[in-house]
Design an enzyme around this catalytic site. Sequence first.
Site, PDB file in Angstrom:
ATOM      1  N   HIS A   3      -2.627   7.028  -1.062  1.00  0.00           N
ATOM      2  CA  HIS A   3      -3.626   7.676  -0.202  1.00  0.00           C
ATOM      3  C   HIS A   3      -3.070   8.357   1.038  1.00  0.00           C
ATOM      4  O   HIS A   3      -3.789   8.614   1.990  1.00  0.00           O
ATOM      5  CB  HIS A   3      -4.712   6.669   0.206  1.00  0.00           C
ATOM      6  CG  HIS A   3      -5.378   6.014  -0.938  1.00  0.00           C
ATOM      7  ND1 HIS A   3      -6.074   4.835  -0.827  1.00  0.00           N
ATOM      8  CD2 HIS A   3      -5.435   6.356  -2.255  1.00  0.00           C
ATOM      9  CE1 HIS A   3      -6.538   4.457  -2.010  1.00  0.00           C
ATOM     10  NE2 HIS A   3      -6.162   5.377  -2.897  1.00  0.00           N
ATOM     11  N   TYR A  23      -0.666   7.223   3.177  1.00  0.00           N
ATOM     12  CA  TYR A  23      -0.151   6.382   4.259  1.00  0.00           C
ATOM     13  C   TYR A  23       1.378   6.356   4.186  1.00  0.00           C
ATOM     14  O   TYR A  23       1.986   7.059   3.379  1.00  0.00           O
ATOM     15  CB  TYR A  23      -0.792   5.004   4.197  1.00  0.00           C
ATOM     16  CG  TYR A  23      -2.282   5.066   4.447  1.00  0.00           C
ATOM     17  CD1 TYR A  23      -2.776   5.473   5.690  1.00  0.00           C
ATOM     18  CD2 TYR A  23      -3.209   4.777   3.441  1.00  0.00           C
ATOM     19  CE1 TYR A  23      -4.137   5.570   5.921  1.00  0.00           C
ATOM     20  CE2 TYR A  23      -4.577   4.877   3.666  1.00  0.00           C
ATOM     21  CZ  TYR A  23      -5.041   5.277   4.909  1.00  0.00           C
ATOM     22  OH  TYR A  23      -6.386   5.385   5.134  1.00  0.00           O
ATOM     23  N   HIS A  59       0.845  -1.190   0.000  1.00  0.00           N
ATOM     24  CA  HIS A  59       0.000   0.000   0.000  1.00  0.00           C
ATOM     25  C   HIS A  59       0.881   1.240   0.000  1.00  0.00           C
ATOM     26  O   HIS A  59       1.370   1.685   1.039  1.00  0.00           O
ATOM     27  CB  HIS A  59      -0.916  -0.014   1.221  1.00  0.00           C
ATOM     28  CG  HIS A  59      -2.089   0.926   1.119  1.00  0.00           C
ATOM     29  ND1 HIS A  59      -2.111   2.010   0.261  1.00  0.00           N
ATOM     30  CD2 HIS A  59      -3.293   0.937   1.753  1.00  0.00           C
ATOM     31  CE1 HIS A  59      -3.260   2.648   0.382  1.00  0.00           C
ATOM     32  NE2 HIS A  59      -3.999   2.018   1.285  1.00  0.00           N
TER      33      HIS A  59
END
Length: 373
Positions: A180, A182, A177
């Site tokens: 976004h 993070y 990930h």
Amino acid sequence: MIPSSSAARATDVLVRPVSLGSLTVRNRIAMAPMTREFSPGGVPGADVAEYYARRAAGGVGLIISEGTYVGHASAGTSDRVPRFHGEDALAGWAGVADAVHRAGGAIVPQLWHVGMARAVGAPPVPEAPRVGPSGVPLDDSEPGRTMTRADLDEVISAFAAGAAAAEANGFDGIELHGAHGYLIDQFLWAHTNRRTDAYGGDAVSRTRFAAEIVAACRRAVAPDFPIIFRMSQWKMGDYRARLAETPQELEAVLDPLAEAGVDAFHCSTRRYWLPEFDGSDLNLAGWAKKLTGRATISVGSVGLDNEFLKTFQGQESGVADIDGLLDRLERDEFDLVAVGRALLGDPEWATKILNGRTDELTPFGTEALARLH
């Protein structure tokens, strides 16, 4: 209602298999990762296995799990979001992978560290600090701690351990990930990365941390075990944020990741049909594929006629036609399409699309949110 002509074309376009490393995905439909808090203590149970297996049985080729925390104290911000470390959690995830395989699908876990998005004092490790490249929050919350070299090494090792655990427990690959806002994305973004060492500065230097995570994961698994990297321009709470204003700037971010071992880029946008840069119709996934030669996954309001936040305001999504999506897939702009809300509203969305049963599609509404939260 999707026209019958579109339904017939969807069968031809979406049913084609695609290869990612050693994995052959049976069709072009992926399930997008969607955070749920249905894993008490971070351990996914039989209900989680059933949730994913139902979508695989409904025709999805590749399941990308909800974000799951790597083994670092500051990685998470909820004790109901699953983790990808510890014998109990990994045993639960092995059951999920087995259930998805028995239903005919493939599955990868999304490995996640929230970084500065962590709430102060939040579980699963309340005493763990908020950490980030420079301790800079994405919003007006209090600053956190700038990561040291030792912190970087610990997080890189945690991602590599997660990758090895995924392969050992029967998964078909991993997704990192990096989107976004993070932790990984906090290093990529100049607003949150103000370091003056080798991990900050220009775009290539800001990519170093992400590339070292990719390389460590690549060393921890078989050479052809697929590594997917999820990236975005936008951040939670800042839809105007951008890593790159031009294709050349995007290439500076993606090239080191591809060289480190990424097999596919999962490019998160709010609306898949919007062009990413002036002068071209290519969306973000299209540009990522053109610039790196790697496979790409596109995502963003597929099959729906409004945005995610509208549902929270009580506005139900209708079923939108997918002619534009099929056009892009036919010309190989990207390789797979990830579907989120439509699969929450209708677990059989994929098989209905693939078999021309579009008149049976169920819209996504407020009731479907219960399956997410």
